[in-house]
Design a protein around this motif. Structure first.
Motif, PDB file in Angstrom:
ATOM      1  N   LEU A   1       0.837  -1.203   0.000  1.00 56.24           N
ATOM      2  CA  LEU A   1       0.000   0.000   0.000  1.00 56.24           C
ATOM      3  C   LEU A   1       0.868   1.248   0.000  1.00 56.24           C
TER       4      LEU A   1
ATOM      5  N   ARG B   1      -8.130   6.321   3.046  1.00 51.06           N
ATOM      6  CA  ARG B   1      -7.643   5.523   1.916  1.00 51.06           C
ATOM      7  C   ARG B   1      -6.157   5.802   1.713  1.00 51.06           C
TER       8      ARG B   1
ATOM      9  N   GLU C   1      -3.221  -1.284  -8.902  1.00 47.52           N
ATOM     10  CA  GLU C   1      -4.201  -0.266  -9.310  1.00 47.52           C
ATOM     11  C   GLU C   1      -3.973   1.090  -8.649  1.00 47.52           C
ATOM     12  N   GLU C   2      -4.231   2.113  -9.463  1.00 51.48           N
ATOM     13  CA  GLU C   2      -4.049   3.496  -9.020  1.00 51.48           C
ATOM     14  C   GLU C   2      -5.278   4.317  -9.427  1.00 51.48           C
TER      15      GLU C   2
ATOM     16  N   GLY D   1      -8.991   4.314  -3.513  1.00 55.45           N
ATOM     17  CA  GLY D   1      -7.675   4.256  -2.893  1.00 55.45           C
ATOM     18  C   GLY D   1      -6.789   3.379  -3.764  1.00 55.45           C
ATOM     19  N   ASP D   2      -5.474   3.478  -3.561  1.00 51.13           N
ATOM     20  CA  ASP D   2      -4.524   2.743  -4.411  1.00 51.13           C
ATOM     21  C   ASP D   2      -3.932   1.546  -3.663  1.00 51.13           C
ATOM     22  N   GLY D   3      -3.358   0.625  -4.433  1.00 50.51           N
ATOM     23  CA  GLY D   3      -2.679  -0.499  -3.791  1.00 50.51           C
ATOM     24  C   GLY D   3      -2.474  -1.655  -4.752  1.00 50.51           C
TER      25      GLY D   3
ATOM     26  N   HIS E   1      -9.335   1.520   3.177  1.00 52.83           N
ATOM     27  CA  HIS E   1      -8.773   1.428   1.824  1.00 52.83           C
ATOM     28  C   HIS E   1      -9.582   2.149   0.757  1.00 52.83           C
TER      29      HIS E   1
ATOM     30  N   SER F   1     -10.169  -0.062  -4.231  1.00 55.24           N
ATOM     31  CA  SER F   1      -8.895  -0.116  -4.960  1.00 55.24           C
ATOM     32  C   SER F   1      -9.016  -1.000  -6.197  1.00 55.24           C
TER      33      SER F   1
ATOM     34  N   SER G   1      -8.628  -4.767  -4.754  1.00 53.75           N
ATOM     35  CA  SER G   1      -9.438  -4.870  -3.532  1.00 53.75           C
ATOM     36  C   SER G   1      -9.533  -6.308  -3.004  1.00 53.75           C
TER      37      SER G   1
END
Ligand code: UT7
Length: 315
Positions: free
Chosen positions: A10, A40, A136-137, A154-156, A270, A273, A277
């Protein structure tokens, strides 16, 4: 196949609802009650591909495999700065992986589409050890002036390693093509024959319609897959549902009549994402020691396309 390793990564910057309300006409109260999100992770000075590499290496470490053991690398990614080559090649260069690889763009259900493809390659005898990474962004897809979308994401990155086994009991993919309810468009370069007159369109979403689609796609997809594989919903240990909105998850609990404590939730920390996710949630629950051998785990996700998918695994 069988999942033998999970990993996630993250961004370090955490953006709370209060921070958003400093520059947007929104409030912690609206975001929390409408979505269940309180904060997030947002990419600031990291690179997306480094998060993907970190998640992939964590999954490989848990699996006890090295990059040289992997036969196929599937990356789920909606947008990145790399139009070509794909994110799979960008991450592979960082971690030193050189098996066949490709990207898929199936939006939020990308992890389930990737599981389905991994299983198909395995059954065809073309791969034994498969690495999947969902990277993913979505915070770079929304307009940060649009309160109806930017507060949601949110990204991750989340990753899994699969090997030979009989633990994927079934997968079910569905498409209801409709590209107006949830989309982002980029204008390509001008040519002597096309003048780049239009502008890019950041992520647009008809929230209520997507909400209805999500609840219906998940409940029908999961019920029909469970019927197909002959497993009763009472025998499912965990329902891992795409973390798009806590109210969507609550509606699924109501429609499916399943106990809420069997649907782990991490959306509060989060946001959505996208395809990362489900594997981030899977990794968090796995590292907390929530899964026992033999547990039946249902995965379900839905999103742009409109695409949806469900999978049943035995842990
Ligand atoms: O991963 C892909 C799948 N995506 C999803 O599953 C998302 C599905 N949809 C949703 O989760 C919900 O529809 C949203 C969270 C996007 C929106 O919730 P809603 O209860 O459907 O709200 P709404 O869009 O009907 O908007 C209600 C009101 C509007 O104001 P008016 O027109 O009633 O005066 C919006 O302008 O809320 C307003 N609003 C906001 N207010 C404060 C919209 N966004 C915000 C905001 N802060 N951030």
């Amino acid at each position: 196949m069988r999942i033998i390793g999970t990993g996630s990564a993250l961004p370090k910057k955490i953006v709370t609802n209060e921070m958003l309300s400093e520059f947007l006409d929104t409030s912690d109260e609206w975001i929390t009650t409408r979505t269940g999100i309180t904060s997030r992770h947002v990419i600031s000075d990291e690179r997306l591909e480094d998060l993907g590499a970190e998640a992939a290496m964590k999954a490989l470490d848990m699996a006890g495999l090295g990059v040289e053991d992997i036969d196929l690398f599937i990356v789920s990614n909606v947008v990145s700065e790399h139009i070509t080559p794909g994110m799979s090649c960008v991450v592979a260069e960082i971690i030193g992986l050189n098996c066949p690889m490709f990207d898929i763009n199936c939006a939020c259900p990308g992890f389930i589409y990737a599981l389905d493809m991994a299983e198909a390659y395995y059954k065809a005898g073309k791969a034994k050890n498969v690495l999947i990474a969902c990277i993913e962004e979505p915070t770079r897809m929304t307009s940060w002036q649009d309160r109806s979308t930017c507060v949601l994401f949110g990204d991750g990155a989340g990753a899994v390693v699969l090997t030979a086994g009989d633990n994927i009991k079934g997968t079910k993919l569905k498409a209801q093509p409709d590209t107006d309810k949830l989309f982002m468009r980029r204008v390509l370069e001008s040519t002597p024959y096309i003048n780049k007159a239009e502008s890019d369109i950041p992520l647009q979403m008809r929230g209520r319609e997507v909400f209805r689609f999500a609840v219906e796609a998940c409940t029908h997809g999961v019920k029909s897959l469970l019927d197909e594989v002959g497993i009763k919903k009472e025998d499912v240990s965990w329902f891992m549902v795409h973390q798009a909105n806590k109210r969507i998850i609550d509606s699924i609990i109501d429609f499916m009549q399943v106990p809420a404590d069997r649907l782990p939730v991490n959306i509060q920390d989060h946001g959505n994402s996208s395809s990362a996710s489900c594997p981030i949630l899977l990794d968090e629950c796995n590292r907390k020691g929530m899964f026992k051998e033999g547990d039946i785990i249902v995965l379900s996700a839905f999103g742009a396309g409109l695409l949806s998918g469900a999978a049943v695994l035995e842990w």
